[in-house]
Design a protein around this motif. Sequence first.
Motif, PDB file in Angstrom:
ATOM      1  N   ARG A 196       1.290  -0.971   0.236  1.00 52.00           N
ATOM      2  CA  ARG A 196       0.105  -0.102   0.264  1.00 52.00           C
ATOM      3  C   ARG A 196       0.600   1.503  -0.085  1.00 52.00           C
ATOM      4  O   ARG A 196       0.717   2.116  -0.648  1.00 52.00           O
ATOM      5  CB  ARG A 196      -0.854   0.308   1.093  1.00 52.00           C
ATOM      6  N   GLN A 206      -5.948   8.039  -3.717  1.00 52.20           N
ATOM      7  CA  GLN A 206      -5.833   5.961  -3.421  1.00 52.20           C
ATOM      8  C   GLN A 206      -8.101   5.949  -4.403  1.00 52.20           C
ATOM      9  O   GLN A 206      -8.537   6.638  -3.316  1.00 52.20           O
ATOM     10  CB  GLN A 206      -5.734   5.563  -2.173  1.00 52.20           C
ATOM     11  N   GLN A 225       2.370   1.591  -3.255  1.00 48.83           N
ATOM     12  CA  GLN A 225       1.114   1.284  -4.241  1.00 48.83           C
ATOM     13  C   GLN A 225       1.176   3.903  -4.424  1.00 48.83           C
ATOM     14  O   GLN A 225       1.321   4.372  -4.826  1.00 48.83           O
ATOM     15  CB  GLN A 225       0.461   1.071  -4.242  1.00 48.83           C
ATOM     16  N   MET A 226       0.353   4.044  -3.239  1.00 47.64           N
ATOM     17  CA  MET A 226       0.493   5.524  -3.113  1.00 47.64           C
ATOM     18  C   MET A 226       2.000   6.311  -2.966  1.00 47.64           C
ATOM     19  O   MET A 226       1.527   7.441  -4.189  1.00 47.64           O
ATOM     20  CB  MET A 226       0.504   5.502  -0.944  1.00 47.64           C
ATOM     21  N   ALA A 239       1.448   6.591  -6.777  1.00 48.29           N
ATOM     22  CA  ALA A 239       0.586   6.918  -7.300  1.00 48.29           C
ATOM     23  C   ALA A 239       0.181   9.036  -7.531  1.00 48.29           C
ATOM     24  O   ALA A 239      -0.064   9.310  -8.254  1.00 48.29           O
ATOM     25  CB  ALA A 239      -0.662   7.443  -6.551  1.00 48.29           C
ATOM     26  N   CYS A 245     -10.162   3.882   0.705  1.00 47.63           N
ATOM     27  CA  CYS A 245      -9.508   2.488   0.794  1.00 47.63           C
ATOM     28  C   CYS A 245     -10.408   0.940   0.457  1.00 47.63           C
ATOM     29  O   CYS A 245     -11.331   0.951   0.469  1.00 47.63           O
ATOM     30  CB  CYS A 245      -8.620   1.908   1.704  1.00 47.63           C
TER      31      CYS A 245
END
Lengths: 202, 202
Positions: free
Chosen positions: A191, B199, A194-195, A198, B154
Amino acid sequence: MLPNGVGTFDLGITERKRRERAEREILIVDTARRIAEEEGWAAVTIRRLAQDIEYSQPVIYSHFASRDAIVGAVAIEGFGELAAALRGAAHSASSPKNALAAVAETFLDVAFDRPAIYEAMFVLPSGLRFAKSDTPPQLRDTFDALAAVITPFCQDVEVATETFWASLHGLAELERHGRIRPAFRAQRLARIVQMVCAQAPK
Amino acid sequence: MLPNGVGTFDLGITERKRRERAEREILIVDTARRIAEEEGWAAVTIRRLAQDIEYSQPVIYSHFASRDAIVGAVAIEGFGELAAALRGAAHSASSPKNALAAVAETFLDVAFDRPAIYEAMFVLPSGLRFAKSDTPPQLRDTFDALAAVITPFCQDVEVATETFWASLHGLAELERHGRIRPAFRAQRLARIVQMVCAQAPK
DNA sequence: ATTGATAATCTACCACTGCTAGATTATATA
DNA sequence: TATATAATCTAGCAGTGGTAGATTATCAAT
């Protein structure tokens, strides 16, 4: 007075003593680290150290001003090794995202595989000062290794690195204290990666 | 034997004693907290506590099994207050993103404004166990307050909450230890909020 | 080789810690 | 008023980090 005007013949002796003293200092740090790794930092007492290196307690204090200073010495070693491990992880990766993931995973591996050194670096009082003139290069190296993999995904590198570092440290600490589930470590790391990815660069 | 068959007249006395004992226990916890806030946890010794509550040391041990247990009692109080503060912050916000930012900021405010309680909750050995049957509700409440504001951003709430929590804790710890720049706290928080909001839910 | 100075090291202690065994005092019942 | 019990205290244990001052080894110079 001697022919060479120095007034003494024993420069070699002085040199040997200096060397032996330096070796003993390394012995103290290595011993502290070994005890901490095997039995935890609570077992690293001055008396225990003195016993293990086979000298009396005041000898320890002739090398280090306090117990905290010994923790600090172990911490500096740890930072050197952490920086190297992070650089190695980044180097072996095939993309910026993989490098980020590999560095993050390596950071946590060090935290859990060598908890005593990690504690010395980040948790215990060690007298270490960051971002000051007397900050050992190993600390900067660690920061730089983190900065290197976060740079592609941010504008303000310093702020982004501090934030990334904090996230990793928080994951390590909460898991070490049994606050979050060990089984989901990889998912939390994913996570984070991923963050970060982004985020747009420029 | 007495008319009521109980064999004693002093149920009221027993009750008074029970009450006085409970009050003294609260006094111990409050005193520990006060000393920790004013002078740091190192100043919270059993002797000091005994002196301040005007009883001898063994009385402390008749209430708490160890010094760590006293830290734990202060920590539980702290979790109760932290949970309330986080819920309050979330409640006053006008959007999910604002709620997230407000909760994050409140978390760090507590960490820096009440460092002694924060240490008791997250750093010091306290004997507290998380996610177990005997886990005090205050701990769950804190986790839930964080989960509430992260849910909109999320899929896996538990993992996302653990990760969010870790980031905040890491920011608090690194700043407390002088590893990152206090002046850039807001920017780091903004980056966290920004990353979380990027996200997708679903 | 013997002195006198110096450096290295040790013994013995200080004030403190968490914790507890056993004596002592207060309290409630018979 | 005597006795059992509960509450509390005194005094201590074994350990801590740290240090003052005595002691030993080592040196340069006679």
